[in-house]
Design a protein around this motif. Structure first.
Motif, PDB file in Angstrom:
ATOM      1  N   GLU A 196       0.844  -1.188   0.000  1.00 61.17           N
ATOM      2  CA  GLU A 196       0.000   0.000   0.000  1.00 61.17           C
ATOM      3  C   GLU A 196       0.881   1.239   0.000  1.00 61.17           C
ATOM      4  OE1 GLU A 196      -3.649   2.056   2.513  1.00 61.17           O
ATOM      5  OE2 GLU A 196      -3.103  -0.040   2.858  1.00 61.17           O
ATOM      6  N   THR A 198       1.152   5.728  -0.104  1.00 60.78           N
ATOM      7  CA  THR A 198       0.509   6.896   0.502  1.00 60.78           C
ATOM      8  C   THR A 198      -0.182   7.752  -0.559  1.00 60.78           C
ATOM      9  OG1 THR A 198       2.500   8.239   0.283  1.00 60.78           O
ATOM     10  CG2 THR A 198       2.274   6.919   2.299  1.00 60.78           C
ATOM     11  N   ARG A 199      -0.943   8.719  -0.065  1.00 60.79           N
ATOM     12  CA  ARG A 199      -1.622   9.636  -0.971  1.00 60.79           C
ATOM     13  C   ARG A 199      -0.601  10.489  -1.729  1.00 60.79           C
ATOM     14  NH1 ARG A 199      -6.444  12.999   1.583  1.00 60.79           N
ATOM     15  NH2 ARG A 199      -7.158  10.833   1.805  1.00 60.79           N
ATOM     16  N   TYR A 252      -1.254   3.637  -7.052  1.00 61.25           N
ATOM     17  CA  TYR A 252      -2.002   4.304  -5.979  1.00 61.25           C
ATOM     18  C   TYR A 252      -3.490   3.948  -6.059  1.00 61.25           C
ATOM     19  CZ  TYR A 252      -4.477   8.067  -3.575  1.00 61.25           C
ATOM     20  OH  TYR A 252      -5.338   8.778  -2.772  1.00 61.25           O
ATOM     21  N   SER A 255      -3.896   0.254  -4.822  1.00 64.96           N
ATOM     22  CA  SER A 255      -3.504  -0.200  -3.484  1.00 64.96           C
ATOM     23  C   SER A 255      -3.971   0.689  -2.340  1.00 64.96           C
ATOM     24  CB  SER A 255      -1.973  -0.319  -3.410  1.00 64.96           C
ATOM     25  OG  SER A 255      -1.376   0.971  -3.511  1.00 64.96           O
ATOM     26  N   HIS A 256      -4.257   1.963  -2.628  1.00 64.58           N
ATOM     27  CA  HIS A 256      -4.533   2.887  -1.527  1.00 64.58           C
ATOM     28  C   HIS A 256      -6.026   2.935  -1.192  1.00 64.58           C
ATOM     29  CE1 HIS A 256      -3.752   6.281   1.152  1.00 64.58           C
ATOM     30  NE2 HIS A 256      -4.861   6.827   0.668  1.00 64.58           N
ATOM     31  N   HIS A 257      -6.356   2.549   0.029  1.00 63.51           N
ATOM     32  CA  HIS A 257      -7.740   2.602   0.510  1.00 63.51           C
ATOM     33  C   HIS A 257      -7.705   3.006   1.984  1.00 63.51           C
ATOM     34  CE1 HIS A 257      -9.075   0.673  -3.170  1.00 63.51           C
ATOM     35  NE2 HIS A 257      -8.167  -0.268  -2.971  1.00 63.51           N
ATOM     36  N   GLU A 258      -8.371   4.077   2.327  1.00 65.35           N
ATOM     37  CA  GLU A 258      -8.404   4.561   3.702  1.00 65.35           C
ATOM     38  C   GLU A 258      -9.802   4.396   4.299  1.00 65.35           C
ATOM     39  OE1 GLU A 258      -7.176   8.591   3.670  1.00 65.35           O
ATOM     40  OE2 GLU A 258      -5.067   8.153   3.269  1.00 65.35           O
ATOM     41  N   LYS A 277      -5.244  -6.045  -4.180  1.00 66.05           N
ATOM     42  CA  LYS A 277      -3.882  -5.843  -3.690  1.00 66.05           C
ATOM     43  C   LYS A 277      -3.060  -7.123  -3.749  1.00 66.05           C
ATOM     44  CE  LYS A 277      -3.309  -3.499   0.079  1.00 66.05           C
ATOM     45  NZ  LYS A 277      -3.493  -2.995   1.459  1.00 66.05           N
TER      46      LYS A 277
END
Length: 696
Positions: A196, A198-199, A252, A255-258, A277
């Motif tokens: 993962e 980052t933004r 991004y 993989s990126h999930h908040e 992922k």
């Protein structure tokens, strides 16, 4: 039962995998064969002169086609080997000899390759005939566009098939060379999870994507204009920044999930997030390739609307016919025009005859040095230019123009650029008396398209200045321009073609000059014993496609110009659409096979979810979540990226967004919408196939 019969049974059992491989190999060779059969046809080659920009552009797009076809064929082969890994491992586990197994496997691949190549070569040539004939019926049909078979095109298709075959067998050799039995058995199940990010990682990816385009396209123009420096070809490598940016951006998005302010939504989708992922590296690679293929297909499809801006500009001139030639040449005159009009029963109206005086104007000679610096040299006698008086301008256009003494107006067709500045001329010399007069720029005239001439700078002088400066000018230094309109009728086309052919037939050898030719510069080069680049003799023949772009005296006849433009652009349209089909086909194959791979690799997971109480609605939503990313992200990134690039091309080239360019951009948006519809259809087909595999 020998090994060949066992392989036959396995082929029948795994028919889908073999069909996919056969289709991709045959389709790749088929596309390249049919494409090259037309590209190397003598008819096409007459429209694409050797060394011309059009030939270079088509060759570049052909390379993209080769790469696209090779890419999706190799990708399909890799998937086939992945499917074959399990049964190969089983054979090895049961004691089969790797040497015998390899021999049988090569034999099987050779049969598939040979059959696909033979069928594709035959069908490719047949398809080129059918497509060409349909093209003539639906788009444009002239006597200059017959279909001509090209043996070169077939040989190119065969060479491509050979290269593809070598790639397949190299991949097969690497596949069979592995010695670890467990690696072979687990090849189909192997995943490559992604970390993962980052933004900030995604934001830098977006910035790099845009920055690469700006650095690669805008900066060279800006540097040349501001600092008079031509950046080296190596600077084009800055486009690679965009590719790295696309990779980071896709990574991004995958993989990126908040959890954010709505953690319930995050936990509700945690399974599809985790699935994506767990196979992230494979998915990211596929999506990046898809984004680049979408971008390439958009480039090919956008080329025609971009080039069509010249077609729409033909109607900008208020006169239908404009013939320019030296006044001392016995060319078509009003009497000849009226005679031809009577012959074809058409009515010629608004006849005007303009005499321009040819004077030696000062100017600046510009050229790039080997180091890339722009060198400017002022010359009091630079090149011939053409002049009329303000009163004659008013008589022709009906517009009142006040030109002060010592000033001039210049006819223009756009803004200034690095090579041409409107105020370069500050004096003129009468070639008959060798008397010099100082002048300065008063303004520009960009609405009088009928008087703008691409091959020569044209100016309007004050009446008193014009009379004084042109004193003693003979016919040898005068240029005549005949202008008239013709009322619309069915006979106009034949009349226009005869005017065109008669004008060319009467043109002597001294008129066979290119747009870059200047008599003064040619004379000075001969006196200095130097070579003059403009001393190129044109072939004055109505079938010569170079006339429209390069002949100094090419007649502006709207009907003929449109027909010749359509003929040339029809060829580009056909070739570029072919490339777009190839790229979009590659996108479809990669996206579809990736979808099927996800379904097969995660089948057990979906079965477990069903046993844990997940209903069909949840399974469908999970599948849809996977597919949406695979199909939507590459399409948006590639399509929007190309739309941004086209906007820069339109604006940066001449510093404005003209009405014809706005029309072209609207067509680009429609084309992108059509591609989105195609991607949506692929998505629906893949979605239904995945549900069938998962038995939902």
């Amino acid at each position: 039962m020998n090994l060949d019969k066992i392989f036959d049974k396995l082929r029948r059992y795994n028919r889908g995998n073999y069909v996919q491989l056969i289709f991709c190999i045959a389709f790749a060779v088929f596309l390249i064969t049919s494409f090259s059969a037309m590209l190397f046809s003598p008819t096409i080659l007459t429209v694409l002169p050797v060394g011309g920009d059009s030939r270079k552009q088509v060759n570049m797009i052909f390379v993209i086609a080769l790469i696209g076809c090779l890419m999706f064929a190799i990708y399909a082969t890799g998937l086939f080997f992945k499917y074959k890994s399990r049964e190969t491992g089983v054979f090895l586990a049961l004691g089969a000899s790797k040497r015998v197994l390899t021999k049988t496997f090569y034999k099987e691949l050779a049969k598939i390759w040979a059959a696909c190549t033979l069928v594709a070569l035959v069908l490719g040539n047949i398809a080129s005939v059918i497509i060409w004939q349909l093209f003539r019926v639906l788009v444009i049909d002239t006597s200059q566009m017959p279909y001509q078979f090209s043996i070169t095109g077939t040989l190119v298709g065969l060479m491509f098939a050979v290269v593809l075959g070598l790639c397949i067998f190299v991949m097969a050799y690497i596949f069979m060379k592995r010695s670890n039995l467990m690696d072979i058995l687990n090849e189909q199940r192997k995943n490559e999870p992604i970390q993962e990010v980052t933004r900030a990682y995604g934001l830098t990816g977006l910035v790099m994507t845009v920055l690469g385009i700006l650095l690669g396209y805008v900066v060279p123009f800006a540097v040349a204009s501001a600092f008079k420096i031509n950046l080296p070809g190596l600077w084009n490598a800055t486009y690679l920044i965009s590719i790295v940016g696309i990779y980071r951006l896709v990574t991004y998005l995958i993989s990126h999930h908040e959890r954010g302010k709505r953690p319930q939504k995050y936990y509700k989708n945690i399974i599809p997030y985790s699935m994506m992922k767990s196979q992230g590296k494979q998915t990211v690679r596929n999506m990046c390739v898809m984004a680049l293929l979408v971008l390439a297909s958009m480039f090919a499809l956008f080329y025609v609307p971009m080039s069509a801006t010249s077609y729409w500009q033909i109607d900008d001139s208020p006169v239908d016919y404009s013939l320019v030639y030296p006044a001392n040449i016995d060319e078509l005159n009003q009497e000849d025009i009226e005679s031809l009009a009577a012959k074809h029963d058409v009515k010629a109206t608004d006849y005007m005859e303009v005499d321009f005086a040819e004077l030696l104007g000062s100017g600046i000679e510009r050229d790039w040095t080997d180091s890339g610096k722009l060198v400017e040299e002022y010359q009091e006698k630079h090149e011939y230019a053409e002049f009329i008086s303000a009163s004659e301008y008013e008589q022709i256009t009906g517009k009142q123009l006040t030109v002060p003494q010592g000033g001039y107006y210049i006819f223009v067709n756009g803004p200034e650029d690095t090579w041409t500045k409107f105020d370069d001329m500050d004096q003129v010399t009468n070639p008959a008396t060798d008397e010099t007069f100082k002048l300065s720029l008063t303004g520009t005239l960009d609405d009088d398209k009928e008087l703008f001439h691409l091959a020569t700078n044209r100016y309007v002088l004050n009446d008193a200045d014009f009379e004084a400066i042109t004193a003693g000018i003979s016919e040898d230094h005068q240029v005549k321009q005949l202008m008239f309109n013709v009322e619309e009728s069915e006979a106009e086309q034949a009349f226009a073609e005869e005017v065109f052919s008669e004008f060319i037939a009467r043109a002597p050898a001294e008129m066979a000059r290119t747009t870059t030719y200047d008599a003064y510069q040619s004379e000075q080069a001969k006196l200095a014993g130097e070579h003059y680049d403009g001393d190129i003799v044109m072939e004055l023949d109505t079938s010569n496609p170079d006339l429209r772009n390069y002949w100094k005296y090419y007649p502006s006849i709207k009907t003929v110009m449109k027909q010749n433009f359509l003929r040339d652009m029809a060829v580009f349209f056909l070739l570029f659409v072919y490339v777009a089909i190839i790229c979009l086909a590659a996108v479809g194959i990669i996206a579809y096979t990736r979808s099927i791979t996800i379904a097969i690799n995660n089948k057990q997971l979906f079965e477990d979810l069903t046993k844990l109480g997940a209903n069909n609605k949840y399974i469908r939503r999970t599948v849809n979540s996977q597919l949406t990313k695979i199909f939507v992200y590459p399409t948006v990134i590639g399509g929007v990226g190309m739309l941004f690039m086209m906007f820069l091309i339109f604006v940066v080239n001449d510093g404005r967004f003209s009405p014809s360019e706005m029309i072209a951009y609207r067509y680009d948006l429609l084309i992108f919408a059509a591609v989105c519809v195609y991607i949506f259809i692929l998505y629906r087909v893949s979605f239904k196939k995945m549900l069938r595999i998962l038995k939902v």
